[in-house]
Design a protein around this motif. Structure first.
Motif, short mmCIF file in Angstrom:
data_model
loop_
_atom_site.label_atom_id
_atom_site.label_comp_id
_atom_site.label_asym_id
_atom_site.label_seq_id
_atom_site.Cartn_x
_atom_site.Cartn_y
_atom_site.Cartn_z
N ILE A 20 0.85 -1.21 0.00
CA ILE A 20 0.00 0.00 0.00
C ILE A 20 0.88 1.25 0.00
O ILE A 20 0.59 2.24 -0.68
CB ILE A 20 -0.97 0.00 1.21
CG1 ILE A 20 -1.76 -1.31 1.24
CG2 ILE A 20 -1.92 1.18 1.13
CD1 ILE A 20 -2.58 -1.52 2.51
N GLY A 21 2.00 1.18 0.73
CA GLY A 21 2.90 2.33 0.82
C GLY A 21 3.40 2.77 -0.54
O GLY A 21 3.40 3.97 -0.86
N SER A 22 3.83 1.82 -1.36
CA SER A 22 4.42 2.20 -2.66
C SER A 22 3.38 2.83 -3.58
O SER A 22 3.66 3.81 -4.29
CB SER A 22 5.07 0.98 -3.34
OG SER A 22 4.12 -0.04 -3.51
N HIS A 23 2.17 2.29 -3.56
CA HIS A 23 1.11 2.89 -4.40
C HIS A 23 0.75 4.28 -3.89
O HIS A 23 0.44 5.18 -4.67
CB HIS A 23 -0.12 1.98 -4.44
CG HIS A 23 0.11 0.72 -5.23
ND1 HIS A 23 0.80 -0.37 -4.73
CD2 HIS A 23 -0.22 0.40 -6.51
CE1 HIS A 23 0.87 -1.31 -5.66
NE2 HIS A 23 0.26 -0.87 -6.75
N THR A 24 0.82 4.46 -2.57
CA THR A 24 0.52 5.78 -2.02
C THR A 24 1.61 6.78 -2.40
O THR A 24 1.31 7.94 -2.74
CB THR A 24 0.37 5.67 -0.48
OG1 THR A 24 -0.69 4.76 -0.21
CG2 THR A 24 0.06 7.02 0.15
N VAL A 25 2.87 6.33 -2.37
CA VAL A 25 3.97 7.23 -2.77
C VAL A 25 3.74 7.73 -4.21
O VAL A 25 3.89 8.91 -4.50
CB VAL A 25 5.33 6.51 -2.62
CG1 VAL A 25 6.44 7.26 -3.34
CG2 VAL A 25 5.67 6.32 -1.14
N VAL A 26 3.33 6.82 -5.08
CA VAL A 26 3.07 7.21 -6.49
C VAL A 26 1.97 8.28 -6.55
O VAL A 26 2.13 9.32 -7.20
CB VAL A 26 2.66 5.98 -7.33
CG1 VAL A 26 2.06 6.38 -8.67
CG2 VAL A 26 3.87 5.07 -7.54
N GLU A 27 0.88 8.05 -5.83
CA GLU A 27 -0.23 9.02 -5.88
C GLU A 27 0.17 10.35 -5.23
O GLU A 27 -0.28 11.41 -5.67
CB GLU A 27 -1.48 8.44 -5.21
CG GLU A 27 -2.04 7.21 -5.91
CD GLU A 27 -2.29 7.38 -7.40
OE1 GLU A 27 -2.72 8.47 -7.83
OE2 GLU A 27 -2.03 6.42 -8.17
N LEU A 28 1.00 10.29 -4.20
CA LEU A 28 1.47 11.54 -3.57
C LEU A 28 2.27 12.36 -4.58
O LEU A 28 2.05 13.56 -4.73
CB LEU A 28 2.37 11.23 -2.35
CG LEU A 28 1.67 10.73 -1.09
CD1 LEU A 28 2.71 10.29 -0.05
CD2 LEU A 28 0.77 11.81 -0.49
N ILE A 29 3.19 11.69 -5.26
CA ILE A 29 4.02 12.41 -6.24
C ILE A 29 3.13 13.00 -7.33
O ILE A 29 3.27 14.16 -7.71
CB ILE A 29 5.08 11.46 -6.86
CG1 ILE A 29 6.08 11.02 -5.78
CG2 ILE A 29 5.79 12.12 -8.04
CD1 ILE A 29 7.01 9.89 -6.21
N GLN A 30 2.18 12.19 -7.78
CA GLN A 30 1.32 12.66 -8.88
C GLN A 30 0.35 13.75 -8.43
O GLN A 30 -0.26 14.42 -9.24
CB GLN A 30 0.60 11.46 -9.52
CG GLN A 30 1.64 10.63 -10.28
CD GLN A 30 1.10 9.40 -10.97
OE1 GLN A 30 0.02 8.92 -10.63
NE2 GLN A 30 1.83 8.87 -11.93
N SER A 31 0.21 13.93 -7.12
CA SER A 31 -0.63 15.02 -6.60
C SER A 31 0.21 16.21 -6.17
O SER A 31 -0.31 17.16 -5.57
CB SER A 31 -1.45 14.53 -5.41
OG SER A 31 -2.24 13.44 -5.76
N GLY A 32 1.52 16.16 -6.39
CA GLY A 32 2.36 17.33 -6.12
C GLY A 32 3.09 17.32 -4.79
O GLY A 32 3.77 18.29 -4.45
N TYR A 33 2.95 16.25 -4.01
CA TYR A 33 3.69 16.16 -2.75
C TYR A 33 5.10 15.62 -3.01
O TYR A 33 5.36 15.00 -4.04
CB TYR A 33 3.00 15.19 -1.80
CG TYR A 33 1.69 15.69 -1.22
CD1 TYR A 33 1.67 16.50 -0.10
CD2 TYR A 33 0.48 15.32 -1.79
CE1 TYR A 33 0.47 16.93 0.46
CE2 TYR A 33 -0.73 15.75 -1.24
CZ TYR A 33 -0.72 16.55 -0.12
OH TYR A 33 -1.90 16.98 0.42
N THR A 34 5.97 15.85 -2.02
CA THR A 34 7.31 15.25 -2.06
C THR A 34 7.39 14.19 -0.96
O THR A 34 7.49 14.54 0.22
CB THR A 34 8.39 16.32 -1.80
OG1 THR A 34 8.23 17.35 -2.77
CG2 THR A 34 9.78 15.74 -1.89
N PRO A 35 7.28 12.91 -1.32
CA PRO A 35 7.39 11.89 -0.28
C PRO A 35 8.85 11.56 0.05
O PRO A 35 9.70 11.56 -0.83
CB PRO A 35 6.71 10.67 -0.89
CG PRO A 35 6.69 10.91 -2.35
CD PRO A 35 6.94 12.34 -2.63
N VAL A 36 9.11 11.33 1.33
CA VAL A 36 10.40 10.78 1.77
C VAL A 36 10.06 9.43 2.38
O VAL A 36 9.15 9.33 3.21
CB VAL A 36 11.05 11.71 2.83
CG1 VAL A 36 12.24 11.03 3.49
CG2 VAL A 36 11.45 13.03 2.21
#
Ligand code: UFG
Length: 345
Positions: A23-39
């Motif tokens: 779930i984490g990896s799919h969330t990271v993708v959606e965060l990036i595509q929504s303009g967030y910077t995930p660490v």
């Protein structure tokens, strides 16, 4: 072209613990595509660095990554400070129900201890927003269906379930101090994979969960799927679950972050499912129809600890978060199967 959401979230940095997991990896993708910077912080105990390559392949962004365990409070503190983290999404946890019965202490240490470690690091650094990965397991076998967020939380069936329940209680108590803002998302049954087939679920060894067992059996990795019981009080006798596409689930985290910025509440809980229950046989039929594959399965005994039926009322997430599941079970099965085919290669 940037969309509006992208511009709004641009530069907000989010720590994602367990960010290389399913779930984490799919969330990271959606965060990036929504303009967030995930660490990402992940100890790689149940994930692989290849997932980071996959995230990069989909988004063209390679997030900053730390091979750390969330129990390492000092390391988490440093990351929170160094990256000026705005909010945390906490996935890092053990998740195998059966294993938790064998190793309860490890589960309490890692899941409950991990959350406490993270909360200490957040307190030290003044990071106040958190999205927590919870589970519909907290409802046990509900008396009334579908379950709403007000349905009673029952005694947990397993140490794993109990860690989710305990973590929610800890978060609720802490929220009463008025400092932090937390959302617990109660996931129903996450399945499927990214439609690109570049990331998906990577169960180690023999899968416990239905959908990876279906895809691995069809691919010839397993001989036969056993349907655990057909004498339940359901239309075809097999258990009912609310399967949800992992990309829909990932998007719920983006909505939860947006909500944390708006709400005055210090703690809130949301069911994240589709609102539709499917029996095991219906799930198999959806798989066979959408993939044109034949699954080798038999009916076997009930599995100890299985809940007969559970599905979500997601009205609260729909109205308050503005989130709605888009994918149906056929799409979940198709994406899971395409991911399995990619794994073959
Ligand atoms: N099932 C089979 N055969 C299998 C595997 C599963 O028939 O080989 C059935 C189960 O009996 C159940 C359904 O498929 O009826 C779904 O089983 P999963 O193991 O995929 O999922 P569970 O609902 O048991 O567990 C999930 C999460 C847990 C969470 C739990 C909460 O994996 O993390 O939901 O109910 F705690």
């Amino acid at each position: 072209m940037f969309n509006v959401q992208f511009l709004i979230h641009m530069k907000k940095t989010i720590l994602v613990t367990g960010g290389l997991g399913f779930i984490g990896s799919h969330t990271v993708v959606e965060l990036i595509q929504s303009g967030y910077t995930p660490v990402i912080l992940d100890d790689l105990s149940n994930s692989s660095l290849k997932v980071l390559d996959g995230i990069e392949e989909i988004t063209r962004v390679r997030p900053i990554f730390y091979t750390k365990n969330v129990l390492d409070t000092l390391a988490v503190e440093q990351i929170l400070k160094e990256h000026n983290i705005d909010a945390v999404i906490h996935f890092a946890a053990f998740k195998a129900v059966g294993e938790s019965v064998e190793k309860p202490l490890e589960y309490y240490h890692n899941n409950v201890g991990g959350l406490i470690s993270l909360l200490n690091a957040m307190k030290k650094t003044g990071v106040q927003k958190l999205v927590f990965s919870s589970s519909c397991t907290v409802y046990g076998q509900p008396e009334k269906l579908p379950v709403t967020e007000n349905s009673p939380v029952l005694k947990a069936e397993s140490p794993y379930g109990n860690t989710k329940k305990m973590c929610e209680e800890i978060l609720y108590d802490i929220s009463k101090t008025g400092q932090d803002k937390t959302i617990s998302l109660r996931y129903f049954n996450p399945v499927g994979a990214h439609p690109s087939s570049i990331i998906g679920e990577l169960p180690l060894g023999i899968p416990n969960n239905l959908v990876p067992f279906i895809t691995q059996t069809t691919a010839g990795w397993r001989e036969q799927l056993t349907v655990f019981g057909n004498d339940y009080n359901t239309p075809d006798g097999t258990c009912i679950r609310d399967y949800i596409h992992v990309v829909d689930l990932a998007l719920a985290h983006v909505k939860a972050l947006e909500y944390l910025d708006k709400t005055d509440l210090n703690y809130d809980v949301f069911n994240i499912g589709t609102g539709k229950g499917s029996t095991v046989l219906e799930a198999i039929k959806a798989f066979e129809e959408t993939t044109s594959q034949k699954l080798n399965f038999k009916i076997g005994n009930r599995r100890a600890g299985d809940i007969e039926k559970v599905w979500a009322d997601c009205t609260k997430a729909n109205t308050v978060l503005g989130w709605q599941a888009k994918f149906d079970i056929k799409q979940m099965m198709l994406d899971a199967w395409n991911w399995q085919k990619r794994l073959e290669k």
